[in-house]
Write an enzyme that holds these catalytic residues in place. Sequence first.
Site, PDB file in Angstrom:
ATOM      1  N   GLU A 115     -48.704  45.651  26.039  1.00 49.69           N
ATOM      2  CA  GLU A 115     -48.851  47.104  26.053  1.00 49.69           C
ATOM      3  C   GLU A 115     -50.296  47.509  25.756  1.00 49.69           C
ATOM      4  O   GLU A 115     -50.935  46.968  24.863  1.00 49.69           O
ATOM      5  CB  GLU A 115     -47.917  47.744  25.026  1.00 49.69           C
ATOM      6  N   CYS A 156     -39.885  50.411  19.662  1.00 53.59           N
ATOM      7  CA  CYS A 156     -40.984  49.526  20.079  1.00 53.59           C
ATOM      8  C   CYS A 156     -42.324  50.245  19.966  1.00 53.59           C
ATOM      9  O   CYS A 156     -43.263  49.743  19.336  1.00 53.59           O
ATOM     10  CB  CYS A 156     -40.758  49.035  21.504  1.00 53.59           C
ATOM     11  N   HIS A 215     -43.893  43.475  25.630  1.00 54.75           N
ATOM     12  CA  HIS A 215     -42.513  43.677  26.057  1.00 54.75           C
ATOM     13  C   HIS A 215     -42.070  42.530  26.958  1.00 54.75           C
ATOM     14  O   HIS A 215     -42.863  42.013  27.751  1.00 54.75           O
ATOM     15  CB  HIS A 215     -42.370  45.002  26.815  1.00 54.75           C
TER      16      HIS A 215
END
Length: 215
Positions: free
Chosen positions: A78, A141, A165
């Site tokens: 991310e 998350c 992820h």
Amino acid sequence: MKIIVTGFDPFGGEPINPALETIKSLPKTIAGAEIILVEIPTVFDKAADVLEEKMAEHLPDAVLCIGQAGGRVDLTPERIAINQDDARIPDNEGQQPIDRTIREDGQPAYFSTLPIKAMVEAIHRIGLPASVSNTAGTFVCNHLMYQALYLAEKQFPKTKAGFLHIPFLPEQVVDKPGLASMSLNDIVRGVEVAIGAIVEYRDKEDIKKGGGSTH
């Protein structure tokens, strides 16, 4: 070098969470770095409390949080975490914050301080799909990624932090036609080389390579 690697417990009605299964399968040393494995509850605020306690205990050089992204086809580091909780479903204690600021004294968003492009490149080199993601969602998350980077800024300035992820496992999509999955073995392999990139780029700038999206 010490790296905390976290994985969430199952949530959303799933009997397992690939993130937790992944960290259970990781070795205690990767690329010469000590790996500290931490199970994280899928619960707003409590997730950050557990991480903060472990960061204070171990003073890691890096934190890599791992989470399930059902429906994604690849491993996705991310790029950014936003200062907003907006839960579509309740967490594991029934909390469902809507449009809530995570930290009043935090930045509107934090960019990952891990070498996300190098992580993607390392995963590609072993023949697995990976790409940079520009949204970690607005559930636990994103919450944990934001909190990790907030804690790094406020309390642990020498610690780099970020989030990865991962897709569903095959057994999770037996009754979900059309959804992608990845074997646990491949996920673990990908995570190991991603951690290797974190170690390699500890004191180096991330590689410059196109990894954005058009929409």
